[in-house]
Design a protein around this motif. Sequence first.
Motif, short mmCIF file in Angstrom:
data_model
loop_
_atom_site.label_atom_id
_atom_site.label_comp_id
_atom_site.label_asym_id
_atom_site.label_seq_id
_atom_site.Cartn_x
_atom_site.Cartn_y
_atom_site.Cartn_z
N GLU A 295 59.44 28.09 -58.59
CA GLU A 295 60.00 26.75 -58.49
C GLU A 295 59.04 25.66 -58.01
OE1 GLU A 295 64.36 26.60 -57.38
OE2 GLU A 295 63.72 28.42 -56.32
N ILE A 296 57.86 26.04 -57.52
CA ILE A 296 56.98 25.01 -56.96
C ILE A 296 55.72 24.81 -57.79
CG2 ILE A 296 55.63 24.33 -54.93
CD1 ILE A 296 57.66 25.78 -53.18
N ILE A 297 54.94 25.88 -58.07
CA ILE A 297 53.70 25.72 -58.84
C ILE A 297 53.61 26.63 -60.06
CG2 ILE A 297 52.31 24.78 -56.95
CD1 ILE A 297 51.23 27.62 -56.44
N GLN B 245 60.02 22.74 -41.51
CA GLN B 245 59.19 23.83 -40.99
C GLN B 245 57.70 23.51 -41.02
OE1 GLN B 245 60.61 26.75 -39.65
NE2 GLN B 245 58.54 26.90 -38.86
N SER B 246 57.25 22.81 -42.03
CA SER B 246 55.81 22.53 -42.16
C SER B 246 55.32 21.41 -41.24
CB SER B 246 55.47 22.16 -43.60
OG SER B 246 55.94 20.85 -43.91
N MET B 247 56.23 20.67 -40.63
CA MET B 247 55.93 19.55 -39.73
C MET B 247 55.47 18.29 -40.44
SD MET B 247 54.07 21.34 -36.45
CE MET B 247 52.65 21.90 -37.38
N VAL C 65 50.78 18.18 -51.34
CA VAL C 65 49.59 18.97 -51.65
C VAL C 65 48.98 18.36 -52.91
CG1 VAL C 65 48.80 21.22 -52.49
CG2 VAL C 65 50.32 21.08 -50.51
N TYR C 66 47.69 18.07 -52.88
CA TYR C 66 47.01 17.29 -53.93
C TYR C 66 46.52 18.23 -55.03
CZ TYR C 66 43.96 13.43 -55.55
OH TYR C 66 43.35 12.43 -56.26
N GLY D 221 48.63 17.58 -47.75
CA GLY D 221 49.73 17.97 -46.87
C GLY D 221 50.31 19.33 -47.14
N SER D 222 51.62 19.37 -47.43
CA SER D 222 52.38 20.62 -47.49
C SER D 222 53.11 20.73 -48.82
CB SER D 222 53.40 20.63 -46.34
OG SER D 222 54.43 21.56 -46.57
N PHE D 223 53.22 21.98 -49.31
CA PHE D 223 54.02 22.20 -50.52
C PHE D 223 55.47 21.76 -50.32
CE2 PHE D 223 50.60 25.31 -51.39
CZ PHE D 223 50.27 24.92 -52.68
#
Length: 549
Positions: free
Chosen positions: A422-424, A152-154, A304-305, A297-299
């Motif tokens: 679950e991500i950050i 989805q994020s490309m 993502v930095y 970039g993307s999560f």
Amino acid sequence: MRDAERNEFAETIFWGGDIITVDDANPTAEALAVANGKIVAVGDREQVLEFKGPATETIDLQGKTLMPGLVEPHSHPVISALLYDWIDVSGFTNASGAEVIEKLKQAAERAKPGEWIAAFGYDPILIRDLKALSADLLDEISRRNPIFIMIQSMHTVYVNHLALEIAGITDDSPQPEGGIFVKDKSGRLTGMIIEQAAIASVMMPILLESQAKGFDLIERQIQRYAKAGYTTVGAMGVFPVFLNWQNILRELVERDDCPIRMTIVEKATDLEQGITVDLGSASDRLRSGGAKFWYDGSFGTGNVYLDKPYLNSRLMQQGLGIPENTSGYPTMSKQKLKELVRKYHDQGRQIVIHGQGDRAIRDMIDVYEAVLAESPRQDHRHRIEHGGLFPIDQMERAARLGLTASWHVDYIYYYGEALRDEIIGSERARISYPVGAAEKRGLLNSLHNDSPMYPVEPFRLIQTAVTRKTRNGETIGEEQALSVDEAIKAVTINAAWQLFLEDKVGSLQVGKLADMVVLSENPRKIEPDRLDQIRVIETYRDGRRFRFQ
């Protein structure tokens, strides 16, 4: 009052509903008059009716709301046109992983041998039983057809072995600058490909097959924007998936019967190769300039930095295929970014940089500060795009430098719980996309959908910025909410300012272009939880009507 010497009568006068001007000096009006594509009067009904002549059309809004046409400051219209023509495997329209896999299998059964199977929207965040794909898994769907699936994020695609073979990519292929052909521990290609620099080499055969559709698909995408209420679109770095995309846009957008105008910001990677956008002479309808960079970039891709690592979770490792204990990474060194920003800043271009992570955005502000110290320039309007974990302690510095931000708050609506759980983690999720803090600290802000990343839904976007609610109704970081009026400005006059169009569109004021939208309800008068239920009745570009309901 009407200028009697010019004898200027209006072509159209609007009255009979709410008129939101987005003009701080006169925020509402009873009537508005248009002549020769521009607003000639706005204010009290009696004063505006002085512009009524024998041929003037009067439009009774019948209680509906007239406001400035919406401005989308960050979108990708050309690649949206292509990707929305592919197999839809998104979490917006598919309920389960089994449904997605079955759709791909059916496509393989219908396809002729050698025909590409291209799909867009693969999303383990929204469809929780999906897992990261691989070339081996995709081979189980088809070995006789090349398969190309974009998330989805490309920022990531998955391909099967036949697609890699056709693209000439082997285990020994060098990594392209700014992209990754992912390999396993033994050095074998997995079929996962990250970022455009790597994706383009596999995507090219699909693009060659799609050229004949370009005009119709782009025209369809323009209608998507218009039906959502947009009359201006900012194309932030065009992916040239149709070789003649510039001619197509020139033909479509310059036409009187096109419902939108467009500003194109050029990709810095293209400029570095000597590829520029040539639209002929710039007009109010179609113009280009600027330089767009991607610094992280993307999560959903894991690039993502960040200052601190992502969480380790089932979603991150199994669903998205992201290594444990990673903090993401930039697409280039900070020094390289500074050199490139300085180069295009000195050419007088507006700089637009994609930044999601806190470490990425801090680096970007450092770079802007260094460049502006060495080469001062007034009214540059350099931008920070998306702003996922924009450090709040850096916002006043950014404002002093004259920077401006465009926010991707759709992440809260669609991915809020995943970011938190679950991500950050909850602490960072609460301050993610902190547009409320930015507003309080003097940054000028806009909101965007970033299509095709998310659907073109501006009133749901406004609703999310105001309520901070996910699509499941959970509230995340309510202290970062905007007021309704702040959110309206973020999709009208602020977005127009970021595109250097604030003297032409974004508010209903005398002398501006008559770009407007008629809505079923007044966003200032309904409950915030109902903002996404507002319907677009019609839009106007240069005073010309485009009806949708």
